[in-house]
Design a protein around this motif. Structure first.
Motif, PDB file in Angstrom:
ATOM      1  N   THR A   4       0.803  -1.217   0.000  1.00 40.26           N
ATOM      2  CA  THR A   4       0.000   0.000   0.000  1.00 40.26           C
ATOM      3  C   THR A   4       0.839   1.273   0.000  1.00 40.26           C
ATOM      4  OG1 THR A   4      -0.188  -0.091   2.408  1.00 40.26           O
ATOM      5  CG2 THR A   4      -1.968  -1.102   1.137  1.00 40.26           C
ATOM      6  N   ALA A  15      -6.101   5.854  -8.596  1.00 44.72           N
ATOM      7  CA  ALA A  15      -6.596   5.222  -7.369  1.00 44.72           C
ATOM      8  C   ALA A  15      -8.029   4.742  -7.553  1.00 44.72           C
ATOM      9  CB  ALA A  15      -6.500   6.203  -6.196  1.00 44.72           C
ATOM     10  N   ARG A  16      -8.858   5.561  -8.193  1.00 47.09           N
ATOM     11  CA  ARG A  16     -10.254   5.183  -8.420  1.00 47.09           C
ATOM     12  C   ARG A  16     -10.354   3.956  -9.303  1.00 47.09           C
ATOM     13  NH1 ARG A  16     -12.467   8.950 -12.344  1.00 47.09           N
ATOM     14  NH2 ARG A  16     -11.313   7.487 -13.624  1.00 47.09           N
ATOM     15  N   GLU A  18      -8.111   1.624  -9.843  1.00 43.99           N
ATOM     16  CA  GLU A  18      -7.630   0.428  -9.154  1.00 43.99           C
ATOM     17  C   GLU A  18      -8.624  -0.023  -8.086  1.00 43.99           C
ATOM     18  OE1 GLU A  18      -3.884  -1.543  -6.803  1.00 43.99           O
ATOM     19  OE2 GLU A  18      -3.561   0.355  -7.858  1.00 43.99           O
ATOM     20  N   LEU A  19      -9.267   0.929  -7.426  1.00 47.24           N
ATOM     21  CA  LEU A  19     -10.284   0.579  -6.432  1.00 47.24           C
ATOM     22  C   LEU A  19     -11.433  -0.182  -7.095  1.00 47.24           C
ATOM     23  CD1 LEU A  19     -11.410   0.669  -3.585  1.00 47.24           C
ATOM     24  CD2 LEU A  19     -12.257   2.977  -4.078  1.00 47.24           C
ATOM     25  N   ARG A  42      -5.937  -3.145   0.653  1.00 43.39           N
ATOM     26  CA  ARG A  42      -5.564  -2.258  -0.444  1.00 43.39           C
ATOM     27  C   ARG A  42      -6.746  -1.379  -0.847  1.00 43.39           C
ATOM     28  NH1 ARG A  42      -1.269  -1.066  -3.220  1.00 43.39           N
ATOM     29  NH2 ARG A  42      -1.495  -0.311  -5.349  1.00 43.39           N
ATOM     30  N   GLY A  43      -7.920  -1.976  -0.880  1.00 41.25           N
ATOM     31  CA  GLY A  43      -9.116  -1.201  -1.211  1.00 41.25           C
ATOM     32  C   GLY A  43      -9.363  -0.081  -0.217  1.00 41.25           C
ATOM     33  N   GLU A  44      -9.192  -0.374   1.064  1.00 42.05           N
ATOM     34  CA  GLU A  44      -9.355   0.663   2.089  1.00 42.05           C
ATOM     35  C   GLU A  44      -8.356   1.801   1.873  1.00 42.05           C
ATOM     36  OE1 GLU A  44     -11.458   1.134   4.760  1.00 42.05           O
ATOM     37  OE2 GLU A  44     -12.674  -0.536   4.030  1.00 42.05           O
ATOM     38  N   LEU A  46      -6.868   2.607  -0.956  1.00 45.30           N
ATOM     39  CA  LEU A  46      -7.224   3.310  -2.190  1.00 45.30           C
ATOM     40  C   LEU A  46      -8.399   4.254  -1.967  1.00 45.30           C
ATOM     41  CD1 LEU A  46      -6.837   0.292  -4.608  1.00 45.30           C
ATOM     42  CD2 LEU A  46      -5.512   2.425  -4.747  1.00 45.30           C
ATOM     43  N   ALA A  47      -9.390   3.815  -1.209  1.00 44.97           N
ATOM     44  CA  ALA A  47     -10.539   4.666  -0.903  1.00 44.97           C
ATOM     45  C   ALA A  47     -10.097   5.897  -0.109  1.00 44.97           C
ATOM     46  CB  ALA A  47     -11.591   3.877  -0.138  1.00 44.97           C
ATOM     47  N   CYS A  50      -8.479   8.331  -2.520  1.00 44.18           N
ATOM     48  CA  CYS A  50      -9.495   9.045  -3.296  1.00 44.18           C
ATOM     49  C   CYS A  50     -10.128  10.142  -2.440  1.00 44.18           C
ATOM     50  CB  CYS A  50     -10.566   8.082  -3.794  1.00 44.18           C
ATOM     51  SG  CYS A  50     -10.014   6.988  -5.118  1.00 44.18           S
TER      52      CYS A  50
END
Length: 79
Positions: A4, A15-16, A18-19, A42-44, A46-47, A50
């Motif tokens: 991350t 980032a969006r 990839e999310l 990773r999603g957290e 990335l969010a 954003c």
């Protein structure tokens, strides 16, 4: 899955995008538990990235609006 630490360098669009990909992988449900946890983390991140971009964009818009209002007030109400 990349660490991350690279997320801080991503643009909002990167980032969006990839999310969206991460969410798609999680929705498929084919990942192992360990992979799913890594994707979730990773999603957290990335969010959050954003959200940082959006907060920064809002601050810039607010500053621009305040500057325009200030200029209008000093110009005598736009006359």
């Amino acid at each position: 899955m990349p660490p991350t630490s690279d997320i801080a360098e991503l643009s909002y669009e990167q980032a969006r995008d990839e999310l969206v990909r991460v969410v798609g992988e999680l929705e498929q449900g084919s990942a192992t538990l360990e992979q799913s946890l890594a994707l979730w983390e990773r999603g957290e991140a990335l969010a959050a990235r954003c959200e940082e971009w959006l907060i920064g964009a809002k601050a810039r818009l607010d500053a621009a609006r305040a500057g325009a209002a200030s200029r209008q007030a000093t110009d005598g109400g736009g006359r």
